[in-house]
Write an enzyme that holds these catalytic residues in place. Structure first.
Site, short mmCIF file in Angstrom:
data_model
loop_
_atom_site.label_atom_id
_atom_site.label_comp_id
_atom_site.label_asym_id
_atom_site.label_seq_id
_atom_site.Cartn_x
_atom_site.Cartn_y
_atom_site.Cartn_z
CE1 TYR A 58 -4.31 -7.01 -7.99
CE2 TYR A 58 -2.82 -6.29 -6.25
CZ TYR A 58 -4.07 -6.30 -6.84
OH TYR A 58 -5.07 -5.57 -6.26
CD GLU B 274 -2.56 -1.67 0.00
OE1 GLU B 274 -2.76 -0.82 -0.89
OE2 GLU B 274 -2.89 -2.87 -0.13
N1 BES Z 1 -5.72 -1.18 -4.58
C1 BES Z 1 -5.79 -2.51 -4.11
C2 BES Z 1 -7.16 -2.90 -3.64
C3 BES Z 1 -8.22 -2.87 -4.73
C4 BES Z 1 -7.95 -3.33 -6.00
C5 BES Z 1 -9.47 -2.39 -4.44
C6 BES Z 1 -8.93 -3.28 -6.99
C7 BES Z 1 -10.46 -2.35 -5.41
C8 BES Z 1 -10.19 -2.78 -6.69
C9 BES Z 1 -4.80 -2.76 -2.98
O1 BES Z 1 -3.61 -2.07 -3.13
C10 BES Z 1 -4.44 -4.22 -3.01
O2 BES Z 1 -3.94 -4.66 -4.00
N2 BES Z 1 -4.70 -4.95 -1.93
C11 BES Z 1 -4.39 -6.35 -1.82
C12 BES Z 1 -3.16 -6.58 -1.02
C13 BES Z 1 -1.88 -6.70 -1.77
C14 BES Z 1 -0.76 -7.06 -0.82
C15 BES Z 1 -1.90 -7.64 -2.94
C16 BES Z 1 -5.53 -7.00 -1.07
O3 BES Z 1 -6.47 -6.28 -0.69
O4 BES Z 1 -5.51 -8.20 -0.86
ZN ZN Z 2 -2.50 -2.75 -4.79
#
Ligand code: BES
Ligand code: ZN
Length: 631
Positions: free
Chosen positions: A412, A330
């Site tokens: 990702y 984050e």
């Molecule tokens: N920005 C994302 C969360 C998100 C993505 C919200 C798409 C809505 C739509 C956040 O940065 C994220 O990727 N969170 C991941 C954790 C990360 C370590 C892979 C999660 O929430 O699991």
């Molecule tokens: Zn993210």
């Protein structure tokens, strides 16, 4: 004086021309532009928004809202500053379920407005006749079911006494509580005054101007906020509740309910170092403070990179900081995502892939190459699993994915692998210098795949035909599957774990596995590498040897429950029930219900029973996924 709209020409998908320079700061010392540019052209058209920013766009949002927990509504006014071409008759905003009461200009004169037909995803266009106005005020209220907002009853909080409210804007949910142009390419500055009942506190993703609030009459307090840097509107976020704060360092700290704060702060002790580490990699942190809020367990994501105030699930608290890669992730979005932002959601890899790569670099710099390599390997394995599941030709496996298909988050891992491949090919030093300059050149601006590739060619490849040929850039960005030059992380980091898996598979005792001495990544590798079908006695042996059903680590508990439930292992059901009723993180909840539903007469009644109890506790993000699974 209002600056005029800055329009950047679109670079054709295959263009190799240099990027267009804009009014962006050359260095971190320079202030953020007040009005950020809008991209035009096919690759920057946001099909998720009704806005027509080339005609009229929002540059600033001023909210004056009161939170009514009984009615589950935020109501008040949004005052929008507008930049428009001279002959613009109207502005089109995004609205979802909003109760629009009036629209006026800045002298209080009523302006005609109309809400168009709504669809389930995008909501409705809200068209306002400008009649020459360049500032409009909308009086409105959010609906009780606003998708961005979750109103928690006291029973859903750690303290159990006060209610709680939080928002989740990404990707296109903020239009359910803010009537603005909800498109990531239309950056806006904002300010807010939020009135809440005492003794609750409000925090938002901008400068917190009145930490203790100001009296607002009738047992209420007002909290004021300001974001003077233009941000994508999905990054405007709010939380209201019994919230306390603990500083972690000079520019870092954590908010949480008092009952959660000590454990949260302990888990986050490295945050100040993380910010410094991130700056050491890719240049200055440009947002002032980096604070976090650990939310109640219903928060549907692991984390959300709201500027100056990352939102976190409490499920990252493991007691040993082994899941704080989430924080690195984050935090990294403060560069990739918040500073340089995908203009359209089809290019979300520019946010998430860059960030996953950056996250791993932070972990390496802070905790060493071993931990980083282990985590990179888990990510690689996830990517391979998704590619296998979706098939190598599936459109959803492209980085630039305009198919609308659910890609299961491959951007990702594949995005991170692409950047790792660039790094390995040109060398770390050169790639790091490039990335630092990329964040600088495009700070506070939207980005598309085509613009990124053009920037890469202009500033990294610089006409080196051999390098261009080796990188396979267009294949990486526009084609499905995995290009042949993909940089594999070092697999030897898990060699001892894989040996233990082999020994166990050959009939060895669970007690002989050195699980207790392993890192969380090693434990996850072990649990996920076990055969998907295991006899009950072997599951019982594993459970007893490693206390898996009692694990306080949400990731290892999840990995164990996936295995146990897929094998109809009854003794794990109470742990699954505790887990599924205790938190609402979609990443854990949705696959576990899927696993249960896959287990016919055994699993389906369990799934239905648990979901009936848990559904009222979950956020709309989670229920909308699980509703499709549990029927
Ligand atoms: N920005 C994302 C969360 C998100 C993505 C919200 C798409 C809505 C739509 C956040 O940065 C994220 O990727 N969170 C991941 C954790 C990360 C370590 C892979 C999660 O929430 O699991
Ligand atoms: Zn993210």
């Amino acid at each position: 004086m209002r600056p005029s709209i800055l329009v950047l020409p679109l670079l054709a998908l295959t263009a190799c021309s240099p990027t267009v320079q804009t009014a962006a700061p050359e260095s971190a010392a320079a202030a953020a532009p007040v009005t950020a540019p809008i991209l035009t052209g096919a690759d920057a058209v946001d099909t998720s928004s009704y806005a027509r920013p080339a005609e009229a766009r929002v540059t600033h949002v001023a909210l004056d809202l009161a939170a009514d927990f009984a009615a589950k509504r935020l109501s008040g006014t949004a005052t929008l500053d507008i930049d428009a071409v001279a002959d613009a008759k109207e502005i089109v905003l995004d609205a979802k379920g909003l109760d629009i009461r009036a629209v006026t200009d800045d002298r209080g004169r009523a302006l005609p407005f109309a809400l168009g037909a709504a669809d389930d995803a995008r909501g409705a266009p809200l068209t306002v006749q400008l009649q020459g106005a360049r500032r409009i005020r909308i009086a409105y209220a959010s609906a009780p079911g606003a998708e961005a907002l979750q109103w928690l009853a006291p029973a859903q909080t750690a303290g159990k006494v006060h209610p709680f409210l939080f928002s989740q804007g990404q990707a296109i949910l903020n239009r359910s509580w803010i009537p603005t142009q909800d498109s990531p390419g239309i950056r806006q500055t904002w300010e807010a005054r939020i009135v809440v009942p005492e003794p609750l506190k409000a925090v938002m993703s901008g400068e917190r101007l009145t930490p203790d609030g100001e009296p607002a009459g009738a047992g209420r307090r007002a909290f004021r906020f300001r974001m003077d840097k233009p941000v994508a509107p999905y990054l405007i976020a709010i939380a209201v509740g019994d919230i306390a704060f603990q500083p972690l360092g000079p520019r870092t700290g954590v908010y949480a309910e008092p009952a959660t704060l000590p454990a949260a702060a302990a888990e986050l002790v490295d945050t100040e170092k993380m910010v410094a580490t991130a700056e050491g990699l890719y240049g200055p942190y440009r947002w002032g403070r980096y604070d976090m809020i650990v939310l109640p367990p219903a928060f549907p994501y692991g984390g959300m990179e709201n500027p100056t105030l990352t939102f976190l699930t409490p499920t990252f608290i493991a007691g040993d900081r082994s899941l704080n890669g989430l924080v690195a992730h984050e935090l990294a979005h403060s560069w990739s995502g918040n500073l340089v932002t995908n203009a359209v959601w089809a290019d979300s890899w520019l946010n998430e892939g860059f960030t996953s790569y950056f996250e791993n670099r932070i972990m390496e710099a802070l905790y060493g190459p071993r931990r980083a390599a282990q985590e990179a390997w888990l990510s690689w394995a996830d990517m391979e699993a998704s590619l296998k599941e979706l098939g190598p030709d599936a459109p959803g496996t492209r980085l630039h994915d305009d198919s609308g298909a659910d890609s299961g988050g491959i951007v990702y891992d594949k995005g991170a692998t692409f950047l790792r491949t660039l790094e390995r090919t040109v060398g770390r030093e050169r790639f790091d210098a490039y990335l630092t300059s990329y964040f600088d050149r495009h700070a506070f601006q939207p980005m598309t795949s085509a613009r990124f590739l053009a920037d890469l060619r202009a500033n990294l490849i610089r006409g080196d035909a051999d390098l261009e040929r080796r990188l396979l850039l267009d294949q990486w960005v526009y084609q499905p599957g995995l290009p042949a030059n993909a940089a594999r992380p070092d697999a030897s980091v898990f060699a001892p774990v894989d040996q233990a898996v082999a020994a166990f598979n050959a009939g060895g005792a669970a007690a002989a596995v050195p699980y207790a001495g392993w890192t969380t990544a090693e434990r996850l590798r072990f649990l996920n590498a076990l055969p998907r079908q295991l006899p009950q006695p072997r599951l019982a042996e594993l459970d007893a040897a490693f206390k898996l059903s009692d694990s306080g680590n949400a990731e290892t508990l999840f990995a164990w429950l996936q295995l146990a439930l897929a094998n109809r292992y009854e003794p794990a059901v109470p742990a699954a029930e505790r887990f599924l009723l205790g938190m609402g993180r979609r990443k854990f909840v949705s696959p576990l219900f899927e696993t249960l539903m896959g287990q016919g007469d055994w699993g389906q009644p369990i799934a239905r029973r648990l979901y009936a109890k848990a559904r009222p506790m979950y956020h709309a993000v989670t229920t909308s996924a699980v509703d499709k699974v549990v029927k």
